[in-house]
Write a protein that holds these residues in place. Structure first.
Motif: not given
Length: 464
Positions: A168-170, A173-179
């Motif tokens: 869930y948290q990962e 984090c991954h969505q934020a990295k892609i953005e």
């Protein structure tokens, strides 16, 4: 010959690993159904291979054909395959890498931009060109918007199904990295409207996910390998993608015999369902590589908090601070794997986790001093041996058991909620596979801990 083994994993709490292919696998249709699928898609398969072989200047495969499974296009045996046969060869010349981007755009991309983002930009440029792209046949074969099931595409309600899991948290984090990567490349996109006009965050995220799930590590650094990325995953397969640097080709050797019409598999890596669903968008119903992350920490209310944290840092067990309920905790994440036998050696529960629990159990300054002395007199590692004080050793494992038991309780509650829902979507099944697998790991650790010190569960709980 080099094995192009693992693929990038974009998990928040792990350093990046290496690369692999994608696709989704997993359930074998009946031979009759597969044969019908092969007949239906035979023309497409012939056209795709003809295009790729013309582009490569050599035969890619004489024993594989593109077929259709419930998860999309896959590769099936079009002729008898024997173990040891080379079933496909794809030369480097027809693999797409970040080097394929035009020079005037390449020089503008930031050095800190990941190769995944750069290759996603290449893919977006080719998509924008449509049928005029030299890669149109390949680009048109890739999954469309809405056909990927990585958790980065899940809605808030869907993510709630796996809130109990670290995935869930990962995912967040991954969505934020892609953005973040999109914001960097968007500045370049705006300078080349003829190539990148109208590309949204959603478009970039889709291209990014295609690359992250399908790309392989090569001598170029990162490459999309047409045809090879139709191969689906079987965690028990012995076939992997190999790289021959002298011949400058990537190839796959069959690990077993295949009859005509059977789907052909390779192994992406020894990946847990957490990795498979985040990076690839699928899960296995029983994944032997499942694992769970557990957070252990020293509360600032512990009278020996400062001394314990200092001791941990001194002996290469760093902590990070996490605030919960207005209280600071100094701890770290540990990964546990399934313990195969309650009477085994404890393999699956890392020694570093047990050492942390031993430090947590200390209540006197002298006990901490004794741990430091023992570490200095041996290999420098802290609390890796059973404590001389039997009661304290039992208490340290009771602390660990309590944490795992609480996790078991929460996982069981989450799974019960899932089972109450009448809908049976792909993503709901993925959530169930993930939580069930991680619960199995937690139960195995709990059983081992209870056996280790003849402990009983900290509270009444149905662990069945």
């Amino acid at each position: 010959m080099i094995w192009l083994g693992t693929r990038i994993m974009n998990l928040c709490f792990h350093p990046p690993l290496l690369l692999r292919s994608s696709a989704v696998c997993l359930r074998l249709a009946s031979a009759a159904t597969v044969y019908e699928n092969l007949k239906c898609l035979n023309q497409y398969s012939t056209e795709f291979l003809s295009w790729l072989q013309h582009k490569a200047g050599l035969e890619i495969s004489s024993t594989l054909a593109v077929g259709n499974s419930i998860y999309g296009r896959s590769l099936f045996a079009s002729d008898t395959i024997k173990a040891g046969d080379c079933i496909l060869r794809v030369p480097y010349s027809v693999q797409i890498s970040p080097e394929n981007i035009v020079p005037e755009i390449k020089v503008l991309l930031n050095d800190d931009l990941s190769n995944v983002a750069k290759l996603a930009a290449v893919l977006l440029a080719e998509q924008k060109m449509g049928q005029s792209s030299e890669w149109a046949t390949y680009v048109n074969s890739l999954p469309r918007h809405g056909e990927l099931h990585s958790t980065v595409f899940w809605s808030e309600d869907e993510l709630e199904m796996i809130r109990q899991s670290p995935v869930y948290q990962e995912t967040i984090c991954h969505q934020a990295k892609i953005e973040s990567e999109y914001l960097k490349v968007r500045l370049v996109f705006e300078l080349f409207p003829q190539r990148f006009s109208g590309i949204s965050l959603e478009d970039f995220m889709h291209a990014y996910a295609l690359v992250a799930s399908r790309a392989w590590g090569t001598s170029k650094g990162l490459s999309l390998i047409p045809f090879a990325d139709f191969l689906n995953h079987d965690g028990l397969s012995g076939s992997v993608l190999l790289s021959d640097e002298d011949k400058r080709i990537s190839e796959v050797i069959a690990d077993r015999d295949y009859a005509v019409g059977e789907e052909v598999f390779i192994r992406y890596g020894k990946y847990s369902n957490a990795t498979l669903m985040l990076d690839f968008g699928f899960t296995l119903s029983h994944n032997i590589y499942d694992q769970v992350q557990i957070w252990m920490a020293v509360s600032e209310h512990d009278p020996l908090c400062a001394e314990k944290v200092e001791l941990l840092h001194k002996h290469s067990m760093p902590t990070i601070i996490c605030e919960k309920g207005g209280v600071n905790y100094h701890g770290n994440l540990f990964t546990i794997k399934e313990v195969r036998s309650a009477r085994g050696t404890g393999k699956g529960i890392p020694q570093s986790l047990r050492a942390f629990a031993r430090v947590l159990s200390m209540t006197f300054h002298q006990e901490l001093d004794d741990l430091a002395t023992e570490a200095t007199q041996n290999d420098g590692r802290l609390a890796r041996r059973p404590l001389g004080n039997k009661n304290r050793e039992v208490e340290s494992h009771r602390i660990l058991l309590l944490e795992i038991t609480n996790m078991v309780r929460e996982y069981i509650a989450s799974i019960k909620l899932l089972r109450k829902e009448s809908s049976h979507s792909i993503r709901r099944q993925m959530a169930s596979d993930l939580l069930t697998g991680e619960l199995r790991v937690l139960k195995s650790a709990s059983a081992w801990l209870m056996n280790y010190s003849a402990l009983s569960p900290p509270s009444k709980l149905d662990l069945s």
